[in-house]
Each structure stands twice: as C-alpha cells, then as structure tokens.
Design a protein around this motif. Sequence first.
Motif: not given
Lengths: 320, 342
Positions: B1-27
């Motif tokens: 099964m495909l796993q679901k990334p943490e957080g929904s689309d809306s929270t993803q959009r709302a999150a600030n860029f640093s949070e996106t960057y951190r998540r990207a780095y972790r992947w």
Amino acid sequence: MITYLEAIREAQAHALAADPRVYLYGQDIATFGGAFKATKNLAQAYPGRVLDSPISEDAIVGSAIGAAIEGMRPIVEMQFADFSTVAFNQIVNQAATLHWRTGVPCPIIVRLPSGGTPGSGPFHSQSLEAIYAHYPGLIIVTPATVEDAYSMLLESITIEDPVIFCEHKYLYYHLKAESLPSEALPIGKARVARQGRDATVVTYSAMLHECLAAAEELAAEGWELEVVDLRSIKPIDTDTVLASVARTGRVLAVGEAWPWGGVTAEILARVASEGFNLLDAPPMRLNSKDTPVPFHPNLWGTHRPTAQTIAAAARTLLNK
Amino acid sequence: MLQKPEGSDSTQRAANFSETYRRAYRWMLLARVAEDKIRSLFLGGKVTGGVFLGKGQEAISVATGMALRDGDIFAPLIRDQAGRFAFGESVVDFTMTYIGSRSGPMRGRDGNIHRGRPREGMLPMISHLGAMVSVVNGVLMAHRFQGRRNTVGATSLGDGATSTGAFHEGLNQAAVEKLPLVLVVTNNQYAYSTPTDRQFACADLVEKAVGYGVDGHSVDGTDLTSCLKVIGGAVERARNGFGPQMVVATSLRLSGHGEHDDGHYVLPDLKDSALGRDCLQVSHSHLLKEGWADQETLDSWKRDSISQVDEAVAHAMREPLPDPAREDWCAIASRHLAEGNV
C-alpha cells in the motif's frame, strides 16, 4: 446487406452506445470517419468520444494503456497494420506486460487494418499477427467473416487483456452478409468452415475465402477438403485442428503472412508434436513469398497464396 | 500500500515554507539512507539485478512527489526514490521489490526501480525511455472522460530520454490535448556514459518546450528551495489549466548509471563545479543556517531514517521469495483465453 467494414463500424457504434467506458482514438477517425470509413459518423453521434490523434502511433497506444488503467475501454485504430510497428514498444513491452507485472489488467483494443490489396505495396499490406502472437500477454484475433468481424470486436471489449484486432482490408468491401449475428462462437474457438474427409486446410482471415474456393475446385475433382477457420491465433484452438486432422489424416496450413516462423509454422509444430500419429502424409504449409509485399497487382497476385496455388498444394498433399 | 504523508493537503498548504522544506529534507534523507542500504546489500550479494540510485537528484524528485496530491498520477523514473516516498510509496515496497519478495508489489516478476501500484496512481516504469509520457497522458485523458477535474500527472525523464521518439510523441500529444502533464527533465549531464554534447544540440533543453507549445521552466536541481518553488509552481500551473509544463532541472549524477558502473567517465571539472554539489548536503546546511533545524534534530532524523530502513529490510528478508512451483505462469487476466484452457 452489410459489409465486413460496416460490421466493424456497427460494432464500434454499439460499443459506444452500450458502454460509457469506450472511446475511439486514431488518425483521421473523427469527422473524417477514418481512412477506410470504419468510424463513419461516429464522431457526430458520440461527441467527444471519437478523437483524432496526431500521427503518433506510440503515443496513441501508450495513452490507451493509461486510460485502460483508469477504467476506460479504448479502441485505437492504427490506420494500417504496418504502422503499428511504430507502436510496437507500447504494445509488446507496456500493454502486454502490465498485468503480469502488476496484476492490473490492460483492456485495450488495437485495430490493425491488415493484409494485402492490389496496389498497396510494401507499407500498406502487412499481416503482423504472428509477431504480436510471439509476445506473452496479448490476445490476437483474425476475423474472416462479416459475422465474426462484428461479434469478435464486441467480445474483445469484454476481454481484460490487450486485444490485437487484425481486420483484413481485402474483405472490407468484398465480403457481405445478410445481417449482423445475434449469437456467435466465442473467441478462442475455431470453426470448421467446410467439412471434408480427405485433408484438413487450416487457415484464418482473408485466406479462408481462398481456401474455400480451392476446396470448391477440388470438389469438382472428387476431393473433399475440410477447411478450419482459426478465428483467433492467440489462443489457437489446437483441439479443433487436431480433431479435424484425426478425421482426414492430412494437413495444409495456409497464411497470407510471411513464411519464416508464424502461424502456419505454429500449426504444423502443434500437429506434428501432438498429433504425429494422426498423419498419413507429411504436413504442408503455404504462405506468401519471403519478400516485402509488392505493389503491382501482377506481382501481388503471385506473392500471396491464392485459390489456385492452394488447390495445387492440396493436390500435392493428397497424392502423397 | 502507498503510505499517506503526514498532514492533509490543506495543512500542507497552510504550513509555512520552512515546514515544507523540513519535510522535503526528511524524504530526501530517507531516500538516501534507503538507497545506501540497498547498495550495501547489492555489494554483499543480497540483491540480484540492477541497483540505480538517485544520489544528487533527491531535491528534484522530492519536489515533484510533494507537489502531487491524492488523485494525481506519478510515473517515476530510476532516480526518484525521494519523490516516490513523498508521493506515498512505503519503504517496504522499496525493499521487497529489490529483494524480490513474493508479497511485494511486483512479486519477484519485476524488480528494483520497475515497481508501481497503478491503481494507486504510481505507474511502474518500463525500461524504454520516454514510454511513460503517453501512458500518463492516457490516465489524464481518462480523468477528463470521467469528469475528474484538477488532477495532475507527473513523470520524470533524463536528458537522454529527450532524444527518443516516445518523448516527442508524448509531449506533443499532451500539448495537443492540453493535458495537465508535468514533465520533469533532469539534465544530469550523462545518459549512462553519454555526455550531453552527444545527446542534443540545442543550447538548453528547456528551449524544446517552445517547439511543443508548452510552458518551459528551468531550475537548479541542487537547490531544494528552487526545486520546491519551480516544480511546485509548474504542478500548480498544470492543475490550474495552463496545459503541459516542462521543467528542466540541472544537476550532476553523483553515482554511476547503476551500481555496476563506477562512472569513471564523469569529468572532474563537472564534479568540482556547482552542478556537482550534493543537494542533500546543501539542504542540510541550509536548515542549519536558517535555523529551521538544529544539529540534534538532524541527527535524530537520520537515526529515524536508519531505523525505518532497517525495519523495512528486515521485513523484506522475512517475506517469502518467489517459488517457481507455486508461481502462476499465466500472462493474461482473461484466464479462459489462456492456451490450454480453450
């Protein structure tokens, strides 16, 4: 009266009407109605579901595969079977392997207007069923009658695998039937098109009619040929072929395609390996000559088997 | 099964860029750790067949995977582990396919990077380059027929794939049909051993976009910030009806073509140039510099990645291998048409 070509058009019209998952995609098939008019008026009757494609056979088939994964039932036209070699990679490597690799089926139909007609030449005349049949994962059908052209196309839409639908251009206008069939043999079953006791002629597609004419010619000489129409060449209905050979003791396989490998070779291999003891004479086969398909009718008429050359081969077989 | 990334689309959009960057780095980090592990297993003889790494291309790949959402389509290529994880691929799908587990998505029938879950939006690549472009187009055409709006299909290619007929046919088809396709072309300077001057003659691959009538975007593939913005922007443009988008990301392949190849032909000047920067190290430094993560956090992320990968390898090792005696040797779905059954 309805022609073989009209039967193909009617089957597509029926499919579009009956199944919202069906759409048609290919070169010149929309408002123009197709190079042979196999989709005449369908774009008008089913707006948005009969689409002209760019001249991109690879992308035509590739997109059909993607659409099939998402639940559609695409029917794509290659305009000429010869051009399907441009789509070869998508057909044999993508469509044919998908189910095996992932368990997700790939129900697409690739229509190949196949076979020779006078004046068509090397690049509008090819019969490519054998090369596709070589690959695991594909179903190859070769309707020889108006009824089969209709019913096998409709049945193909119910098949979960990629179907290579080899329709013969020589039959498009020549072959007529009184009406469309209400029932049919399923794909995978061969049909004894003419009964006889002296030798079995195994054939398919347009060569059926040459073989039937040859049988008529030999009947005047007192020989009774049994003619088996394979209908599909993957799968091949080996049982029906062997049952016929069991009755006659002799077999001649006839195909319009080239001689090296191919359907006639496959038939003889199966008869020899599974029914050697049924044979009263060495099996024979007859194909086109091993050259590109010639343009001029004088050459073309000799390049492919005809009723006369089939009758001559049958006489040789019967006298062995 | 495909796993679901943490957080929904809306929270993803709302999150600030640093949070996106951190998540990207972790992947990216997870991908690097996972690929290093598979490489070790390969060198130790535990993995048969090819091993292909995305080292140096994680920023491009993760930006693609993270820009996609539920209902979108991703046809990754061979250097897309980071994007696969971000799109939702589980670590055990990765390990089970490399090891050939019967219970993995490819069941030992296909291996390594040739994996996918077509019904869950991840298409399994074939080896013929450019061939996935039109397949993604077909999925998007199906979505149009089915009235499924606002989905995007993304696929990755290398500089070499832009020389194929399938690339041309696919991109032209997408342009004619105005499909929401995003082509992410990574120019990593080599297609196997072939340098770009033997691959194409235009000054920059992005010039090709004009010829197809599609939007072209360029991005420095070693810089995660740019990748997130440019690739994310291209995905949004496709989603918003602007038709196919072609992104050309520049980088340098930091491994051989596969692990059977030492990449000795890669020119030293290229390795020493800005192209040769390791995007993972660049983003690591960026996180520290911006104060978006401290060293302790980065260390804990690394430990977490190692633990996830070790667990997934152990899981795969426990799974049964394919068994030829139990294998279903039938290539077609319509079993009644299998020869022998008719």
